[in-house]
Enzyme design. Structure first.
Site, PDB file in Angstrom:
ATOM      1  N   TYR A  19       0.811  10.450  21.593  1.00  0.00           N
ATOM      2  CA  TYR A  19       0.216  10.489  20.245  1.00  0.00           C
ATOM      3  C   TYR A  19      -1.284  10.192  20.337  1.00  0.00           C
ATOM      4  O   TYR A  19      -2.107  10.920  19.774  1.00  0.00           O
ATOM      5  CB  TYR A  19       0.924   9.460  19.352  1.00  0.00           C
ATOM      6  CG  TYR A  19       0.418   9.424  17.925  1.00  0.00           C
ATOM      7  CD1 TYR A  19       0.757  10.422  17.019  1.00  0.00           C
ATOM      8  CD2 TYR A  19      -0.399   8.383  17.482  1.00  0.00           C
ATOM      9  CE1 TYR A  19       0.292  10.384  15.698  1.00  0.00           C
ATOM     10  CE2 TYR A  19      -0.862   8.339  16.168  1.00  0.00           C
ATOM     11  CZ  TYR A  19      -0.509   9.343  15.280  1.00  0.00           C
ATOM     12  OH  TYR A  19      -0.967   9.310  13.986  1.00  0.00           O
ATOM     13  N   ALA A  67       1.530  19.064   3.695  1.00  0.00           N
ATOM     14  CA  ALA A  67       1.394  18.527   2.333  1.00  0.00           C
ATOM     15  C   ALA A  67       2.729  18.056   1.766  1.00  0.00           C
ATOM     16  O   ALA A  67       2.773  17.486   0.679  1.00  0.00           O
ATOM     17  CB  ALA A  67       0.761  19.572   1.416  1.00  0.00           C
ATOM     18  N   SER A  68       3.816  18.267   2.503  1.00  0.00           N
ATOM     19  CA  SER A  68       5.115  17.733   2.077  1.00  0.00           C
ATOM     20  C   SER A  68       5.280  16.278   2.519  1.00  0.00           C
ATOM     21  O   SER A  68       6.271  15.636   2.182  1.00  0.00           O
ATOM     22  CB  SER A  68       6.243  18.587   2.663  1.00  0.00           C
ATOM     23  OG  SER A  68       6.011  18.840   4.038  1.00  0.00           O
ATOM     24  N   GLY A  69       4.313  15.758   3.280  1.00  0.00           N
ATOM     25  CA  GLY A  69       4.397  14.371   3.744  1.00  0.00           C
ATOM     26  C   GLY A  69       3.590  13.436   2.864  1.00  0.00           C
ATOM     27  O   GLY A  69       2.950  13.860   1.891  1.00  0.00           O
ATOM     28  N   GLY A  70       3.634  12.152   3.200  1.00  0.00           N
ATOM     29  CA  GLY A  70       3.033  11.119   2.345  1.00  0.00           C
ATOM     30  C   GLY A  70       1.534  11.286   2.142  1.00  0.00           C
ATOM     31  O   GLY A  70       1.052  11.330   0.998  1.00  0.00           O
ATOM     32  N   ILE A  71       0.781  11.379   3.241  1.00  0.00           N
ATOM     33  CA  ILE A  71      -0.683  11.461   3.110  1.00  0.00           C
ATOM     34  C   ILE A  71      -1.094  12.826   2.555  1.00  0.00           C
ATOM     35  O   ILE A  71      -1.952  12.918   1.660  1.00  0.00           O
ATOM     36  CB  ILE A  71      -1.360  11.166   4.475  1.00  0.00           C
ATOM     37  CG1 ILE A  71      -1.134   9.687   4.846  1.00  0.00           C
ATOM     38  CG2 ILE A  71      -2.840  11.494   4.428  1.00  0.00           C
ATOM     39  CD1 ILE A  71      -1.644   9.283   6.225  1.00  0.00           C
ATOM     40  N   GLY A  72      -0.448  13.893   3.049  1.00  0.00           N
ATOM     41  CA  GLY A  72      -0.783  15.244   2.578  1.00  0.00           C
ATOM     42  C   GLY A  72      -0.573  15.390   1.078  1.00  0.00           C
ATOM     43  O   GLY A  72      -1.400  16.005   0.381  1.00  0.00           O
TER      44      GLY A  72
HETATM   45  P1  NAP Z   1       4.623  12.238   7.261  1.00  0.00           P
HETATM   46  O1  NAP Z   1       4.878  11.665   5.901  1.00  0.00           O
HETATM   47  O2  NAP Z   1       5.646  12.124   8.327  1.00  0.00           O
HETATM   48  O3  NAP Z   1       4.223  13.789   7.071  1.00  0.00           O
HETATM   49  C1  NAP Z   1       3.990  14.644   8.160  1.00  0.00           C
HETATM   50  C2  NAP Z   1       3.740  16.037   7.646  1.00  0.00           C
HETATM   51  O4  NAP Z   1       3.480  16.911   8.759  1.00  0.00           O
HETATM   52  C3  NAP Z   1       4.940  16.634   6.895  1.00  0.00           C
HETATM   53  O5  NAP Z   1       4.468  17.316   5.757  1.00  0.00           O
HETATM   54  C4  NAP Z   1       5.515  17.639   7.892  1.00  0.00           C
HETATM   55  O6  NAP Z   1       6.122  18.766   7.283  1.00  0.00           O
HETATM   56  C5  NAP Z   1       4.248  18.080   8.588  1.00  0.00           C
HETATM   57  N1  NAP Z   1       4.527  18.737   9.860  1.00  0.00           N
HETATM   58  C6  NAP Z   1       5.113  18.221  10.963  1.00  0.00           C
HETATM   59  N2  NAP Z   1       5.252  19.172  11.911  1.00  0.00           N
HETATM   60  C7  NAP Z   1       4.733  20.319  11.385  1.00  0.00           C
HETATM   61  C8  NAP Z   1       4.591  21.642  11.854  1.00  0.00           C
HETATM   62  N3  NAP Z   1       4.997  22.000  13.091  1.00  0.00           N
HETATM   63  N4  NAP Z   1       4.019  22.566  11.049  1.00  0.00           N
HETATM   64  C9  NAP Z   1       3.586  22.223   9.799  1.00  0.00           C
HETATM   65  N5  NAP Z   1       3.700  20.986   9.299  1.00  0.00           N
HETATM   66  C10 NAP Z   1       4.269  20.039  10.078  1.00  0.00           C
HETATM   67  O7  NAP Z   1       3.286  11.617   7.892  1.00  0.00           O
HETATM   68  P2  NAP Z   1       1.961  11.029   7.230  1.00  0.00           P
HETATM   69  O8  NAP Z   1       1.986   9.567   7.407  1.00  0.00           O
HETATM   70  O9  NAP Z   1       1.733  11.605   5.880  1.00  0.00           O
HETATM   71  O10 NAP Z   1       0.882  11.597   8.272  1.00  0.00           O
HETATM   72  C11 NAP Z   1      -0.070  12.602   7.976  1.00  0.00           C
HETATM   73  C12 NAP Z   1      -1.150  12.592   9.051  1.00  0.00           C
HETATM   74  O11 NAP Z   1      -1.784  11.300   9.092  1.00  0.00           O
HETATM   75  C13 NAP Z   1      -0.618  12.855  10.470  1.00  0.00           C
HETATM   76  O12 NAP Z   1      -1.508  13.703  11.158  1.00  0.00           O
HETATM   77  C14 NAP Z   1      -0.592  11.460  11.083  1.00  0.00           C
HETATM   78  O13 NAP Z   1      -0.700  11.500  12.485  1.00  0.00           O
HETATM   79  C15 NAP Z   1      -1.811  10.835  10.431  1.00  0.00           C
HETATM   80  N6  NAP Z   1      -1.779   9.368  10.462  1.00  0.00           N
HETATM   81  C16 NAP Z   1      -0.806   8.664   9.814  1.00  0.00           C
HETATM   82  C17 NAP Z   1      -0.810   7.276   9.884  1.00  0.00           C
HETATM   83  C18 NAP Z   1       0.229   6.435   9.193  1.00  0.00           C
HETATM   84  O14 NAP Z   1       0.227   5.219   9.416  1.00  0.00           O
HETATM   85  N7  NAP Z   1       1.100   6.985   8.359  1.00  0.00           N
HETATM   86  C19 NAP Z   1      -1.802   6.619  10.613  1.00  0.00           C
HETATM   87  C20 NAP Z   1      -2.756   7.358  11.254  1.00  0.00           C
HETATM   88  C21 NAP Z   1      -2.746   8.734  11.169  1.00  0.00           C
HETATM   89  P3  NAP Z   1       7.723  18.875   6.939  1.00  0.00           P
HETATM   90  O15 NAP Z   1       8.153  17.482   6.500  1.00  0.00           O
HETATM   91  O16 NAP Z   1       7.756  19.880   5.832  1.00  0.00           O
HETATM   92  O17 NAP Z   1       8.431  19.338   8.167  1.00  0.00           O
END
Ligand code: NAP
Length: 240
Positions: A148, A9-14
């Site tokens: 991935y 939840a610290s990331g963009g989608i979360g």
């Molecule tokens: P993001 O902004 O990089 O955020 C990723 C999140 O995952 C961060 O909160 C990070 O926590 C957390 N994380 C990583 N490793 C972890 C671990 N070992 N334990 C607990 N938390 C962990 O990415 P996002 O774009 O929001 O992506 C969220 C989801 O959507 C992912 O599953 C991604 O594969 C999926 N997705 C994204 C896209 C896209 O285009 N952005 C497309 C398809 C699917 P910390 O930062 O606190 O370490």
């Protein structure tokens, strides 16, 4: 409304998912791994703006003991959103053992550990909703993202099988399969790369974290009460 845990939840989608559920009045646990400050700031904002109970909880979801402890401490959840994930772009032949293990351990093992713990309370209560965040690349495969794509394809298989297993306990398991969403995960892409991706998207824009959050709210709600085991593409028509 209920209790929800959102991983990553610290990331963009979360973060967008957390805000959407705060608007609905849920009590929220924001899981993070490294970005404690961002999770704490978000918890504060959601508490203040929506008057909900929101706390941040640091836990590496690749550590099954730490995940167990997290669930013991936060108690039962009605909704689990398995959102945490990592990505990496590499030629297949350059992927190291370590790259492969890390990808599978966050994107697939983490979903397994969190779902297994969340289900204990859900099965007892005979109610619950698990929402996995997959990726369209788990459906069709992405060049230079084989690990991935494999990790997300596993999440799709897990979603379908687990949905069948727990449906008699009135628990639904679904997967949102995002297309290209403009978050920090896209930081390695140049402006030109992003423009090209927009070009390839029939709806002619990148997705927003809110597009994914809206789908998650729907899949947690009674409006989707007869939907389980489904892979919901939120991708602007990128793959159909
Ligand atoms: P993001 O902004 O990089 O955020 C990723 C999140 O995952 C961060 O909160 C990070 O926590 C957390 N994380 C990583 N490793 C972890 C671990 N070992 N334990 C607990 N938390 C962990 O990415 P996002 O774009 O929001 O992506 C969220 C989801 O959507 C992912 O599953 C991604 O594969 C999926 N997705 C994204 C896209 C896209 O285009 N952005 C497309 C398809 C699917 P910390 O930062 O606190 O370490």
């Amino acid at each position: 409304m209920g209790n929800i845990l959102i991983t990553g939840a610290s990331g963009g989608i979360g973060a967008a998912i957390a805000e959407a559920f705060a608007k609905k009045g849920y009590n929220i646990v924001l899981n993070y791994n490294k970005n404690e400050q961002r999770a704490q700031n978000l918890a504060k904002k959601l508490n203040q703006n929506y008057g909900v109970n929101c706390l941040s909880y640091g836990c590496d979801i690749t550590d099954s003991e730490a995940v167990k402890k997290m669930f013991e401490e936060i108690g039962d959840v009605d909704v689990l959103v398995n959102n945490a994930g990592i990505s990496q772009q590499k030629l297949f032949t350059d992927i190291s053992d370590e790259d492969w293990r890390k990808m599978i351990s966050v994107n697939t093992d983490g979903v397994f550990y969190c779902s297994r713990e969340a289900l204990k309370g859900m099965i007892r209560k005979k109610s619950g909703s698990i929402i996995n965040i997959g990726s369209m690349w788990g459906e069709v495969g992405a060049s230079c993202e084989v690990h991935y794509s494999a990790s997300k394809a596993a999440v799709i298989g897990l979603t379908k099988a687990l949905a069948k297993e727990v449906a008699p306990s009135n628990i639904r398991v679904n997967c949102i399969s995002p297309g290209v969403i403009d978050t920090e995960m896209m930081n390695s892409f140049s402006k030109e790369d992003k423009a090209q991706l927009v070009e390839e998207t029939p709806l002619m824009r990148l997705g927003t974290p809110e597009d994914i959050a809206n789908a998650a709210v729907f899949l947690a709600s009674e409006k989707s009460a007869f939907i389980t085991g489904q892979i919901l593409g939120v991708n602007g028509g990128f793959i159909i």
